[in-house]
Design an enzyme around this catalytic site. Structure first.
Site, mmCIF file in Angstrom:
data_model
loop_
_atom_site.group_PDB
_atom_site.id
_atom_site.type_symbol
_atom_site.label_atom_id
_atom_site.label_comp_id
_atom_site.label_asym_id
_atom_site.label_seq_id
_atom_site.Cartn_x
_atom_site.Cartn_y
_atom_site.Cartn_z
ATOM 1 C CD GLU A 83 -4.071 -94.779 97.766
ATOM 2 O OE1 GLU A 83 -3.688 -95.964 97.636
ATOM 3 O OE2 GLU A 83 -4.904 -94.423 98.614
ATOM 4 C CG ASP B 255 13.144 -100.940 87.238
ATOM 5 O OD1 ASP B 255 14.129 -100.893 86.484
ATOM 6 O OD2 ASP B 255 13.115 -101.630 88.274
ATOM 7 C CB ILE C 40 10.244 -96.795 98.043
ATOM 8 C CG1 ILE C 40 8.837 -97.154 98.540
ATOM 9 C CG2 ILE C 40 10.361 -95.290 97.879
ATOM 10 C CD1 ILE C 40 7.715 -96.767 97.611
ATOM 11 C CB SER C 41 14.391 -98.174 94.539
ATOM 12 O OG SER C 41 14.054 -99.532 94.400
ATOM 13 C CG ASN D 213 20.647 -95.598 87.729
ATOM 14 O OD1 ASN D 213 19.699 -94.891 87.423
ATOM 15 N ND2 ASN D 213 20.473 -96.855 88.158
ATOM 16 C CD1 TRP D 214 26.106 -91.650 90.205
ATOM 17 C CD2 TRP D 214 26.914 -91.352 88.145
ATOM 18 N NE1 TRP D 214 25.734 -90.387 89.776
ATOM 19 C CE2 TRP D 214 26.220 -90.181 88.523
ATOM 20 C CE3 TRP D 214 27.504 -91.388 86.874
ATOM 21 C CZ2 TRP D 214 26.110 -89.068 87.688
ATOM 22 C CZ3 TRP D 214 27.392 -90.269 86.049
ATOM 23 C CH2 TRP D 214 26.701 -89.132 86.452
ATOM 24 C CG ASN E 268 13.713 -98.438 80.363
ATOM 25 O OD1 ASN E 268 12.847 -98.065 79.599
ATOM 26 N ND2 ASN E 268 13.836 -97.976 81.590
ATOM 27 N N GLY E 269 15.969 -102.322 80.475
ATOM 28 C CA GLY E 269 17.008 -103.298 80.136
ATOM 29 C C GLY E 269 16.406 -104.660 79.824
ATOM 30 N NE ARG E 270 13.892 -106.161 84.690
ATOM 31 C CZ ARG E 270 12.931 -105.861 85.562
ATOM 32 N NH1 ARG E 270 12.058 -106.780 85.919
ATOM 33 N NH2 ARG E 270 12.841 -104.647 86.062
ATOM 34 C CD1 TRP E 271 9.716 -103.605 76.289
ATOM 35 C CD2 TRP E 271 11.513 -102.946 75.134
ATOM 36 N NE1 TRP E 271 9.291 -103.239 75.030
ATOM 37 C CE2 TRP E 271 10.375 -102.834 74.301
ATOM 38 C CE3 TRP E 271 12.760 -102.585 74.616
ATOM 39 C CZ2 TRP E 271 10.447 -102.377 72.986
ATOM 40 C CZ3 TRP E 271 12.836 -102.134 73.304
ATOM 41 C CH2 TRP E 271 11.690 -102.035 72.504
HETATM 42 C C1 V07 Z 1 16.093 -91.497 80.566
HETATM 43 C C2 V07 Z 1 14.299 -92.912 79.551
HETATM 44 C C3 V07 Z 1 13.201 -93.270 80.502
HETATM 45 C C4 V07 Z 1 13.408 -94.586 81.169
HETATM 46 C C5 V07 Z 1 14.440 -94.567 82.259
HETATM 47 C C6 V07 Z 1 15.902 -94.565 81.872
HETATM 48 C C7 V07 Z 1 16.235 -93.984 80.536
HETATM 49 C C8 V07 Z 1 14.079 -88.724 79.753
HETATM 50 C C9 V07 Z 1 15.141 -88.095 80.361
HETATM 51 C C10 V07 Z 1 15.283 -86.670 80.624
HETATM 52 C C11 V07 Z 1 15.971 -86.228 81.745
HETATM 53 C C12 V07 Z 1 16.094 -84.875 82.009
HETATM 54 C C13 V07 Z 1 15.517 -83.964 81.166
HETATM 55 C C14 V07 Z 1 14.828 -84.374 80.065
HETATM 56 C C15 V07 Z 1 14.707 -85.728 79.785
HETATM 57 C C16 V07 Z 1 16.025 -89.122 80.710
HETATM 58 C C17 V07 Z 1 17.841 -90.208 81.552
HETATM 59 C C18 V07 Z 1 17.318 -91.431 81.192
HETATM 60 C C19 V07 Z 1 19.160 -90.129 82.235
HETATM 61 F F1 V07 Z 1 15.606 -82.649 81.439
HETATM 62 N N1 V07 Z 1 14.273 -90.033 79.728
HETATM 63 N N2 V07 Z 1 15.459 -90.303 80.312
HETATM 64 N N3 V07 Z 1 17.210 -89.046 81.330
HETATM 65 N N4 V07 Z 1 15.560 -92.730 80.207
#
Ligand code: V07
Length: 250
Positions: free
Chosen positions: A214, A28, A202-203, A76-77, A30-33
Site C-alpha cells: 500500500e 523527503d 517511488i524514486s 544524493n551524491w 527537509n530542505g524545503r522545510w
Molecule cells: C539522515 C535525517 C532524516 C531525513 C532524511 C535525510 C537526513 C538518520 C540517519 C541514520 C542512518 C544510518 C544509521 C543511523 C541513522 C540518517 C542520513 C541522513 C544520511 F545507522 N537520519 N539520517 N542518515 N537524515
C-alpha cells in the site's frame, strides 16, 4: 508512551492486531522545510533526525516488526559537498545518542546499500550499531544508505552469476531464489510505504519489494511528520486492507 488526546483518538480506531509488519519510508522535504523558515538545509536535516528518533520509538511501541528508512540515495551524491558532509555526520550522531535505547528496546539495526562508497566514519559507526544490536530479536531498523533499487537488482544478478560460476547454484532462477540476493533477504516485503514531501513517486526505492505494498503519500515535510501521521497512515492502510480483503489476491 505519552500520547496527546488527538493521538489517542486515532489510536483507538486502529486494530492493534493488524499493525503493518513492515513499513518503509521515503523521508523527503527537509530542505524545503528549512528554506521556508529561512534556515540552512542542514537545519532541515537536523530536524529530520528528530523525526527519525520519534518515528523509530513510536513504530517500536506500536509493534511494527520492520522499519525501513530511505536516508541517502545513490543519486544524493550529486548534492553540494558541504551538504553531503553534513548528511554523513548524521548516522554517527543518531547512533551515539540512540544506541543505548535501541539496545534496551531490543531493536536490531541493519544497513542496506552499497557500503563501499560510504566514508569510513559512517561505516564504523554503523558496524558498531549493528554489532551492538545484532543479537536483538525485536523491531528491525533498516537504514537505506547509498541505496538505489536498480543497483540493488543489478548487484543481485551479478552475485548470482558469481555463485553460478563457482558452482554454488544451478542455472535456474525463481522469484524466491532471486529475492534471497537482495538487501532485504529474509525480511517480508513492506506492507506500507509512506512518502513525505509531496512527490508522488517511488524514486528508485525498493522496486522489487514494493510490488504489492500500500502506498501512502503526504505533502507534509518530513520534519513535520509525527505520531499522528503514522497513525493516520496505518488507519488508512487498515481501511484499504478491509476493502480489498474480500477480493482474492492474483
Ligand atoms: C539522515 C535525517 C532524516 C531525513 C532524511 C535525510 C537526513 C538518520 C540517519 C541514520 C542512518 C544510518 C544509521 C543511523 C541513522 C540518517 C542520513 C541522513 C544520511 F545507522 N537520519 N539520517 N542518515 N537524515
Amino acid at each position: 508512551m505519552v500520547l496527546t488526546q488527538q493521538e489517542e483518538a486515532v489510536l483507538s480506531r486502529i486494530n492493534r492486531n493488524r499493525i503493518p509488519g513492515h513499513v518503509a519510508m521515503i523521508m523527503d522535504g527537509n530542505g524545503r522545510w528549512a528554506r521556508e523558515r529561512g534556515l540552512p538545509r542542514s537545519a532541515g536535516h537536523r530536524q529530520g533526525v528528530e523525526t527519525v528518533r520519534e518515528v523509530v520509538r513510536f513504530s517500536n511501541y506500536l509493534g511494527i516488526k520492520a522499519l525501513t528508512l530511505f536516508a541517502f540515495s545513490t543519486e544524493n551524491w550529486r548534492r553540494p559537498a558541504q551538504e553531503i558532509n553534513f548528511l554523513m555526520s548524521l548516522p554517527e550522531q543518531y547512533l551515539q545518542s540512540e544506541l543505548p535505547e535501541l539496545i534496551k528496546n531490543n531493536v536490531k539495526v541493519r544497513l542496506m546499500g552499497d557500503e563501499k562508497r560510504l566514508p569510513g566514519q559512517v561505516r564504523r559507526a554503523i558496524a558498531k550499531g549493528m554489532e551492538a544490536t545484532g543479537e536483538n530479536s525485536g523491531m528491525i531498523l533498516n537504514f537505506a544508505l547509498n541505496y538505489g533499487a536498480r543497483m540493488e537488482i543489478v548487484r543481485a544478478v551479478q552475485a548470482m552469476l558469481t555463485d553460478l560460476k563457482q558452482g554454488k547454484i544451478k542455472a535456474e532462477v525463481s522469484e524466491k531464489s532471486f529475492a534471497a540476493y537482495l538487501y532485504t533477504a529474509g525480511l517480508p516485503d513492506p506492507d506500507l510505504l509512506i512518502r513525505t514531501g509531496g512527490e508522488y513517486r517511488i524514486s528508485n526505492f525498493l522496486l522489487w519489494q514494493l510490488a504489492y505494498s500500500e502506498l501512502w503519500f503526504t505533502p507534509l515535510y518530513w520534519p513535520d511528520f509525527g505520531k499522528i501521521h503514522l497513525l493516520e497512515a496505518i488507519k488508512d492502510f487498515q481501511q484499504r486492507e478491509r476493502r480489498f480483503g474480500k477480493i482474492p489476491k492474483v
